[in-house]
Design an enzyme around this catalytic site. Structure first.
Site, PDB file in Angstrom:
ATOM      1  N   SER A  57       0.850  -1.185   0.000  1.00 25.15           N
ATOM      2  CA  SER A  57       0.000   0.000   0.000  1.00 25.15           C
ATOM      3  C   SER A  57       0.894   1.246   0.000  1.00 25.15           C
ATOM      4  CB  SER A  57      -0.947  -0.039   1.196  1.00 25.15           C
ATOM      5  OG  SER A  57      -1.995   0.874   1.034  1.00 25.15           O
ATOM      6  N   ASP A  61      -8.513  -5.131  -6.185  1.00 25.84           N
ATOM      7  CA  ASP A  61      -8.024  -3.999  -5.401  1.00 25.84           C
ATOM      8  C   ASP A  61      -8.525  -2.711  -6.042  1.00 25.84           C
ATOM      9  OD1 ASP A  61      -6.747  -2.146  -3.881  1.00 25.84           O
ATOM     10  OD2 ASP A  61      -4.717  -2.866  -4.263  1.00 25.84           O
ATOM     11  N   HIS A  82      -7.230  -5.588  -1.719  1.00 30.44           N
ATOM     12  CA  HIS A  82      -6.018  -4.918  -1.259  1.00 30.44           C
ATOM     13  C   HIS A  82      -5.183  -5.842  -0.370  1.00 30.44           C
ATOM     14  CE1 HIS A  82      -3.789  -1.210  -1.104  1.00 30.44           C
ATOM     15  NE2 HIS A  82      -3.864  -1.089   0.200  1.00 30.44           N
TER      16      HIS A  82
END
Length: 715
Positions: A561, A642, A674
């Site tokens: 991320s 995602d 994600h």
């Protein structure tokens, strides 16, 4: 459901039993919890609902059924849980803890999937029942199994927020439902065999997706409180969620009153964690100030009388609005007599329990932290007390070496551990001495940065004193970016998994990290590749210069991320040449693409404006500006579902690396979001990640030599 291993591997971690937080019964003698295990031999998941005897620490299985979930206590010896049906229905099952003496029975059947169950015993002896369910625009529960299938898969939108996390949005929204469980002839049953939609006709939705659950609402003798997004504001642009109260006298009302909003002037951000007091008249909750900052500091608030929702008082309020307590309160628990609050908050890589008076005017000093076991608190509940002046807490914690620990915590004494799922890490071959912390000067030397360190379980300072043995550095960079590495268990990014390969793992909490005060956290705004990057440079230099057991010439770095963004940023900066290999999971290729995300308030805040009004702020920290410098071998991981960081971010990075003939690999999951959550996918993830960094750090070569030596010994 136990697992013992001499070496902690991805297979061991992913197949180890996963215990949910324990919940004590009214007398405080038993605790209820759910546990699941995955078998890579059978490729199946098994689930149990178990009951723990708190005094003896012995437990037994109450239910062993993959379709059973969300157990709650109805009485001292009776448990209700949900059982999903093949046609999308949900049955309420009641079972006695001494299951061999009585048969389970059905207390009601709902014609749709429900979740997030909460119950509350009312003064008349009946039990208020609340849950959530996906709801159609006409206010009815939605059952995907019975939905009429359309002839086309087209989706048409005319407003923002077309998808969220891993789902394309539809007209169906979450809603809270309530009902009454009555006892007749010794058995509980749902009155009139129905639940009532508390939010019908209100335009409100709760729990708030994608992560909202039972913490978004509470039941009290006066009715329901819940948090919901402001329907007048665009959810893609604003974070504002308000607290509402629905007065209910019997929980049998077929037409509930319209929700009443709790007013909090000056605070316009997320509301969370509403909890009724023991008397049922007061409500404590948290709320943020900014309506476009998802990681703003939550403020602790009190509604002195829920029947007068126009008044809410803030704890530790200051004239400048900053708030006097520089921490982020999360979950809230009232004391037995209602005079105190026990609140969890992050503090220096741990989640602790803080005690404070329950009246804002009495908070003349900052909260004090209770003694809890090593690690981080994930859940806390009151145990029954002989009198209201004594509070014993049943607490669930996790740590870097232990995936689940139940203990009894008292405000004035040391905690007493009741049950550890891994025997404090021993079942995995892990131990506390392998965990350490370091502190080093941050960028410019104006502040200190804290980091967790995890060494291999066979590491010994005494044996290593001759400095002959050196371990390659593995630097893990956390996401968020307003997040932190905690002394807590994870099955997605577990530092011990990397350490057991033969690395010294360093997990820094640089600028942007939570748990170290808002100045450090807020310092990342407009500085994505600035202060945090310089903190990481300082971290690398400090580790190499001060930890003789670390081999900085064989270092690797990994992140997901925002951590993935930082990997891509590092790739184009001088620090990138210090690492032998990089791993980027769901990272940002170009900050100019941030508006392909769903929660636009995130880039608006962190880049100090919109893409069209402040483009230069996005361009300043764009990793794609430095593609000509990319040269370090890199593994790219991304998933099709995602929607926070679309897969094109991963594809672009991989394509650049390949075109530049930089050693690179792409790992893609079509059915993950994600996070990589499915056990079989997670095992592949770990094998690919470890294989990549081990190849370039030299550990793979060491492992092969060790295997050859073992083969010679056998011969």
């Amino acid at each position: 459901m136990t697992l013992t291993a001499t070496k902690f591997t991805p297979e061991v971690m992913l197949s180890a039993p996963r215990r949910m937080p324990g919940v004590p019964n009214p007398s405080g003698k038993l605790a209820l919890y759910a546990v699941s295990t995955y078998s890579f031999q059978d490729h199946k998941k098994s689930s149990q609902i178990r009951v723990l005897d708190i005094e003896s620490a012995a437990s037994h299985a109450l239910v062993e059924d993959q379709s059973a979930s969300e157990p709650v206590w109805l009485s001292d010896e009776e448990v209700l849980y949900l059982k999903g049906g093949d046609n999308g229905t949900t049955t309420l099952i009641v079972r006695h803890v001494k299951s061999e003496e009585t048969e389970p029975y059905e207390a009601g059947c709902i014609k749709a999937p429900i979740s997030n169950v909460k119950v509350k015993k009312l003064p008349n002896g009946a039990i208020a029942f609340a849950c959530s369910a996906l709801t159609t625009p006409d206010g009815e529960m939605f059952n995907p199994k019975t939905e009429k299938k359309p002839h086309s898969t087209a989706k048409v939108y005319t407003s923002l927020f077309v998808r969220h996390w891993d789902t394309w949005n539809t007209e169906n929204t979450n809603s809270i439902y309530y009902g009454l469980l009555e006892q007749k002839d010794g058995k509980y049953s749902l009155r009139d065999h129905k639940l009532t939609n508390a939010l019908a006709g209100t335009q409100l939705s709760s729990p708030v997706p994608p992560f909202g659950g039972t913490g978004d609402f509470d039941i009290g003798p006066e009715g329901l409180v819940f948090v919901a997004k402001d329907p007048e504001l665009d959810p893609a642009i604003y974070t504002k969620t308000d607290l509402y109260f629905i007065p209910l006298k019997s929980f049998t009302e077929s037409s509930p009153p319209f929700p009443r909003i709790i007013k909090t002037p000056g605070l316009e951000g997320y509301s969370n964690s509403p909890v009724f007091s023991p008397c049922g008249r007061k409500v404590a909750f948290t709320r943020m100030r900014s309506n476009q900052y998802e990681s703003d500091k939550p403020r602790l608030l009190l509604v002195p009388d829920i029947r007068n929702p126009d008044k809410a008082e803030e704890f530790y309020a200051t004239a400048d609005g900053a708030g006097g307590w520089d921490s982020r309160p999360e979950s809230i628990l009232w004391s037995h007599d209602g005079s105190k609050l026990y609140v969890t908050a992050e503090h220096h890589a741990r989640t602790l329990i803080f005690e404070l008076p329950s009246t804002p005017s009495r908070t003349t000093s900052l909260p004090t932290a209770l003694q809890t076991p090593d690690g981080s608190v994930t859940s806390l509940h009151l145990l029954a007390a002989a009198d209201d002046s004594s509070d014993d807490l049943f607490v669930t914690t996790t740590s870097l070496i232990d995936n689940s620990c139940y203990s009894i915590v008292h405000p004035t004494s040391s905690p007493k551990i009741i049950s550890s799922a891994s025997k404090q890490g021993k079942s995995f071959g892990l131990s506390r001495p392998s965990i350490d912390t370091i502190t080093f000067p941050g960028a410019g030397g104006a502040y200190d940065v804290h980091a967790l360190v995890v060494r291999p379980s066979d590491f010994s300072k005494e044996k290593n004193s001759n400095k002959k043995k050196k371990y390659p550095l593995c630097m893990l960079i956390h996401g968020g970016p307003q997040g932190a590495w905690l002394d807590a268990w994870s099955t997605r990014w577990n530092p011990a998994v990397f350490a057991e390969q033969g690395y010294v793992v360093v997990c820094p909490n640089p600028t942007g990290s939570t748990g170290y005060g808002m100045a450090l956290q807020d310092g990342i705004r407009g500085e994505w590749g600035g202060r945090p990057y310089n903190d990481l440079v300082r971290c690398f230099e400090w580790v190499v210069g001060n930890m003789p057991e670390v081999d900085g010439s064989r270092a690797v770095a990994l992140g997901a991320s925002y951590g993935g963004y930082m990997i891509n940023w590092i790739q184009g900066q001088p620090l990138g040449r210090k690492f032998k290999a990089l791993v980027c999971h769901d990272g940002v290729f170009s900050t100019l693409n941030q508006w392909s995300s769903e929660e636009l308030f995130f880039p608006i805040h962190d880049f100090e404006g919109t893409l069209y009004d402040n483009r230069e702020a996005y361009e300043k920290w764009d990793p794609a500006r430095f593609l000509s410098e990319w040269a370090t071998p890199q593994l790219i991981i991304h998933s099709e579902l995602d929607y926070r960081l679309p897969i094109t971010e991963g594809l672009a990075a991989f394509n650049v690396l390949q075109a530049r003939t930089v050693p690179s690999k792409l790992l893609m999951f079509p059915d993950e979001n994600h996070w990589v959550l499915k056990p079989e996918n997670s095992l592949v993830w770990h094998r690919e990640v470890l294989g990549w960094i081990n190849k370039y750090s030299g550990i793979e070569h060491e492992q092969r030599l060790a295997e050859q030596v073992d083969e010679l010994r056998v011969e």
